[in-house]
Design a protein around this motif. Structure first.
Motif, PDB file in Angstrom:
ATOM      1  N   THR A  53       0.901  -1.546  -0.213  1.00 23.27           N
ATOM      2  CA  THR A  53      -0.276  -0.132   0.133  1.00 23.27           C
ATOM      3  C   THR A  53       0.818   1.442  -0.172  1.00 23.27           C
ATOM      4  N   TYR A  54       1.863   0.974   0.846  1.00 21.64           N
ATOM      5  CA  TYR A  54       2.779   2.665   1.417  1.00 21.64           C
ATOM      6  C   TYR A  54       3.318   2.039  -0.483  1.00 21.64           C
ATOM      7  N   LEU A  55       3.872   1.335  -0.625  1.00 19.57           N
ATOM      8  CA  LEU A  55       4.495   1.816  -2.580  1.00 19.57           C
ATOM      9  C   LEU A  55       3.220   2.426  -3.089  1.00 19.57           C
ATOM     10  N   SER A  56       2.896   1.526  -3.375  1.00 21.80           N
ATOM     11  CA  SER A  56       1.378   1.975  -4.337  1.00 21.80           C
ATOM     12  C   SER A  56       1.093   3.711  -4.166  1.00 21.80           C
ATOM     13  N   LEU A  57       1.516   4.520  -2.973  1.00 25.19           N
ATOM     14  CA  LEU A  57       1.082   5.578  -2.568  1.00 25.19           C
ATOM     15  C   LEU A  57       2.257   6.954  -3.064  1.00 25.19           C
ATOM     16  N   VAL A  58       3.434   5.930  -2.884  1.00 22.56           N
ATOM     17  CA  VAL A  58       4.085   7.133  -2.896  1.00 22.56           C
ATOM     18  C   VAL A  58       5.121   6.900  -4.242  1.00 22.56           C
ATOM     19  N   GLN A  59       4.753   5.307  -4.560  1.00 25.01           N
ATOM     20  CA  GLN A  59       4.789   5.595  -6.661  1.00 25.01           C
ATOM     21  C   GLN A  59       3.659   5.737  -7.823  1.00 25.01           C
ATOM     22  N   GLY A  60       3.152   6.217  -6.996  1.00 25.94           N
ATOM     23  CA  GLY A  60       1.222   6.764  -7.988  1.00 25.94           C
ATOM     24  C   GLY A  60       1.681   7.175  -8.721  1.00 25.94           C
ATOM     25  N   SER A  61       0.494   7.600  -9.680  1.00 24.85           N
ATOM     26  CA  SER A  61       0.853   8.227 -10.301  1.00 24.85           C
ATOM     27  C   SER A  61       0.725   9.840 -10.246  1.00 24.85           C
ATOM     28  N   ILE A  62       0.700  10.733 -11.190  1.00 28.58           N
ATOM     29  CA  ILE A  62       1.124  12.839 -10.606  1.00 28.58           C
ATOM     30  C   ILE A  62       0.076  12.795  -9.843  1.00 28.58           C
ATOM     31  N   THR A  63      -1.364  12.631  -9.759  1.00 25.63           N
ATOM     32  CA  THR A  63      -2.065  12.818  -9.306  1.00 25.63           C
ATOM     33  C   THR A  63      -2.920  12.407  -8.163  1.00 25.63           C
ATOM     34  N   SER A  64      -1.797  10.798  -8.199  1.00 19.81           N
ATOM     35  CA  SER A  64      -2.301  10.438  -6.165  1.00 19.81           C
ATOM     36  C   SER A  64      -0.899  10.524  -6.073  1.00 19.81           C
ATOM     37  N   ARG A  65      -0.316  10.647  -5.810  1.00 18.27           N
ATOM     38  CA  ARG A  65       1.574   9.917  -5.601  1.00 18.27           C
ATOM     39  C   ARG A  65       1.017  11.195  -4.144  1.00 18.27           C
ATOM     40  N   LEU A  66       1.953  10.737  -3.325  1.00 19.05           N
ATOM     41  CA  LEU A  66       1.949  11.406  -1.514  1.00 19.05           C
ATOM     42  C   LEU A  66       3.291  11.501  -1.732  1.00 19.05           C
ATOM     43  N   ASP A  67       3.584  12.143  -0.593  1.00 18.90           N
ATOM     44  CA  ASP A  67       5.196  11.784   0.202  1.00 18.90           C
ATOM     45  C   ASP A  67       5.431  10.738   1.174  1.00 18.90           C
ATOM     46  N   SER A  68       6.510  10.472   1.655  1.00 17.00           N
ATOM     47  CA  SER A  68       6.449   8.837   2.161  1.00 17.00           C
ATOM     48  C   SER A  68       5.474   9.139   3.475  1.00 17.00           C
ATOM     49  N   GLY A  69       5.686  10.366   3.895  1.00 20.98           N
ATOM     50  CA  GLY A  69       4.980  10.305   5.499  1.00 20.98           C
ATOM     51  C   GLY A  69       3.630   9.872   5.457  1.00 20.98           C
ATOM     52  N   GLU A  70       2.827  10.455   4.446  1.00 20.69           N
ATOM     53  CA  GLU A  70       1.474  10.439   4.591  1.00 20.69           C
ATOM     54  C   GLU A  70       1.096   8.516   4.511  1.00 20.69           C
ATOM     55  N   SER A  71       2.062   8.772   2.588  1.00 23.99           N
ATOM     56  CA  SER A  71       2.038   6.975   2.704  1.00 23.99           C
ATOM     57  C   SER A  71       2.064   6.371   3.716  1.00 23.99           C
ATOM     58  N   ALA A  72       2.895   6.316   4.252  1.00 24.62           N
ATOM     59  CA  ALA A  72       2.829   5.383   5.384  1.00 24.62           C
ATOM     60  C   ALA A  72       2.047   5.388   6.648  1.00 24.62           C
ATOM     61  N   ALA A  73       1.764   6.772   7.045  1.00 27.11           N
ATOM     62  CA  ALA A  73       0.694   6.839   7.850  1.00 27.11           C
ATOM     63  C   ALA A  73      -1.237   5.960   7.293  1.00 27.11           C
ATOM     64  N   ILE A  74      -1.633   5.804   6.203  1.00 26.59           N
ATOM     65  CA  ILE A  74      -2.093   6.001   5.213  1.00 26.59           C
ATOM     66  C   ILE A  74      -2.368   3.886   5.333  1.00 26.59           C
ATOM     67  N   ALA A  75      -0.431   3.703   5.124  1.00 27.05           N
ATOM     68  CA  ALA A  75      -0.607   2.286   4.902  1.00 27.05           C
ATOM     69  C   ALA A  75      -0.864   1.473   6.141  1.00 27.05           C
ATOM     70  N   LEU A  76      -0.483   2.010   7.801  1.00 29.42           N
ATOM     71  CA  LEU A  76      -0.880   1.941   8.655  1.00 29.42           C
ATOM     72  C   LEU A  76      -1.539   1.843   9.147  1.00 29.42           C
ATOM     73  N   THR A  77      -2.713   2.308   8.878  1.00 30.10           N
ATOM     74  CA  THR A  77      -4.252   2.416   9.172  1.00 30.10           C
ATOM     75  C   THR A  77      -4.850   1.203   9.208  1.00 30.10           C
TER      76      THR A  77
END
Length: 121
Positions: free
Chosen positions: A14-38
């Motif tokens: 999940t983290y990788l999909s968010l941090v490496q997503g398309s330009i419109t959905s790519r998030l920074d590493s902190g947000e991506s990690a927080a979302i993955a841990l939810t």
């Protein structure tokens, strides 16, 4: 309470999909990690509009709030004086670059009305 956590394989995907997503959905590493841990059932604090939009669309079961909402709610529950909440907001804006999501600007203005030096330059 804060703690260090190691991601499971699914969380890391999940983290990788968010941090490496398309330009419109790519998030920074902190947000991506927080979302993955939810996936562990923890709510998260998100201030950035893009992250809030991505979560609302892709992960509708994730509970999130803003830093402003967290501080105001904590203040009400703990019966803090308004000036304490105001000082926490000033500190969060100054030291942690707290953002204010769309739709909460009016609440911020109401909370901070009458505070010397507000809004900051």
């Amino acid at each position: 309470m804060l703690s260090m956590e190691r991601m499971t394989g699914a969380e890391y995907e999940t983290y990788l999909s968010l941090v490496q997503g398309s330009i419109t959905s790519r998030l920074d590493s902190g947000e991506s990690a927080a979302i993955a841990l939810t996936s562990r059932g923890h709510p998260i604090v998100l201030d950035e509009n893009k992250a809030r939009t991505v979560v609302a669309r892709a992960y509708p079961n994730i509970t999130f709030c803003s830093t402003l909402r967290l501080l105001v709610t904590a203040g009400k529950r703990a019966s803090w004086p308004v000036d304490r909440v105001q000082q926490l907001v000033i500190s969060a804006r100054r030291n942690a670059r707290m953002g204010v999501p769309r739709g909460e600007a009016e609440e911020l203005s109401e909370l901070m009305s009458g505070v010397d030096g507000w809004p900051p330059n």
